[in-house]
Write a protein that holds these residues in place. Structure first.
Motif, PDB file in Angstrom:
ATOM      1  N   UNK A 180       6.873   6.786  -1.545  1.00  0.00           N
ATOM      2  CA  UNK A 180       6.702   5.856  -2.666  1.00  0.00           C
ATOM      3  C   UNK A 180       7.238   4.474  -2.294  1.00  0.00           C
ATOM      4  N   UNK A 181       6.315   3.537  -2.092  1.00  0.00           N
ATOM      5  CA  UNK A 181       6.701   2.163  -1.783  1.00  0.00           C
ATOM      6  C   UNK A 181       6.838   1.380  -3.079  1.00  0.00           C
ATOM      7  N   UNK A 182       8.044   0.947  -3.371  1.00  0.00           N
ATOM      8  CA  UNK A 182       8.299   0.175  -4.598  1.00  0.00           C
ATOM      9  C   UNK A 182       8.370  -1.322  -4.319  1.00  0.00           C
ATOM     10  N   UNK A 183       8.762  -1.690  -3.106  1.00  0.00           N
ATOM     11  CA  UNK A 183       8.861  -3.103  -2.722  1.00  0.00           C
ATOM     12  C   UNK A 183       8.175  -3.294  -1.375  1.00  0.00           C
ATOM     13  N   UNK A 184       7.219  -4.208  -1.323  1.00  0.00           N
ATOM     14  CA  UNK A 184       6.557  -4.562  -0.077  1.00  0.00           C
ATOM     15  C   UNK A 184       6.829  -6.025   0.241  1.00  0.00           C
ATOM     16  N   UNK A 185       6.652  -6.395   1.501  1.00  0.00           N
ATOM     17  CA  UNK A 185       6.900  -7.773   1.921  1.00  0.00           C
ATOM     18  C   UNK A 185       5.742  -8.252   2.790  1.00  0.00           C
TER      19      UNK A 185
END
Length: 269
Positions: free
Chosen positions: A79-84
């Protein structure tokens, strides 16, 4: 002096709505003092489907590194909650938004929310914006300062408030729209509308991106709704508004009107 603004509690959404894949796209340039606080506010919202995508334009103050640290803090296995998204040059807020929004749609977002990193946009209103979109079928929901119930920070002086209202009236009058906050940057978009607008062809580099996007959506037949918000002033960092950005904002409505008239075979008046 008036009392400070107290954010209202986020209204609950049905569980199936809260799980809607929604990505907040947040462009950053020298927002090291603000980013962690903004991420914390977003991650605390009762929206299981919410994700933050930070679009950093190679900030010299280390904002990009902070974004990576936040990804490590909040991301979970599977589960990716923050991407950059790291960009190598600073070439305008509009282009940063376009790149981030395109990435969000490509990664499966059903809705994409534009949000500044400086704390001016109220995170607690995001469930309401999403709820309005899902309940009404609107493809664009604007967090509006200028519909009944909307307001501006007391830190804004009379001149700044008047200039903001004038800018909205100026753009809306030239383009013939009824959107009261056409210049506002707190906007929820459906992936369907973003695909139709074709982000790669948007011309605006600066804040006029907000005007061009809403105008394109209206011309394409999409419904734009407005939800009142309280707009705060930033408490840390510096505004990115400069003379070039201001000039583009003055000229862009005329460009859009002329282009639209040519496409329809009419001469602009």
């Amino acid at each position: 002096m008036s009392a400070p603004h107290t954010p209202a509690a986020a209204p609950p959404l049905p569980a199936e709505w809260g799980g809607t894949a929604t990505t907040v796209v947040m462009p950053t340039y020298n927002e090291a003092a603000n980013l962690a606080t903004m991420a914390e506010a977003l991650m605390a919202l009762p929206l299981e489907g919410l994700r933050l995508l930070v679009v950093d334009d190679n900030s010299p103050d280390g904002t990009g590194a902070i974004a990576e640290q936040l990804a490590e803090k909040y991301n979970e296995p599977g589960r990716t909650r923050v991407g950059v998204l790291h960009r190598t040059t600073k070439d305008g807020l509009g282009r940063a938004y376009a790149a981030g929004m395109a990435r969000a749609v490509a990664e499966g977002a059903s809705y994409v929310l534009q949000m500044d990193a400086d704390g001016s946009h109220p995170a607690e209103k995001i469930p309401e914006l999403l709820g309005v979109a899902l309940a009404t079928g609107a493809d664009v929901v604007v967090g509006s300062r200028y519909v009944p119930g909307g307001s501006l920070s007391d830190a804004w002086g009379a001149h700044r408030k008047a200039l903001s209202r004038w800018a909205n009236a100026y753009a809306s009058t030239i383009l013939g729209t009824r959107v009261r906050d056409i210049t506002g940057g707190f906007n929820l978009w459906s992936a369907t509308a973003l695909d139709a607008i074709d982000l790669e062809t948007v011309d605006s580099a600066g804040y006029s991106f907000q005007v061009e996007m809403k105008y394109r959506a209206l011309k394409a037949g999409y419904t734009v709704m407005e939800v009142p918000i309280h707009f705060e002033d930033r408490t840390a960092g510096e505004s990115k508004m400069n003379l070039a950005v201001q000039l583009e904002s003055v000229v862009m409505p005329w460009r859009l009107r002329t282009r639209s008239a040519r496409a329809s075979g009419h001469r602009p008046r």
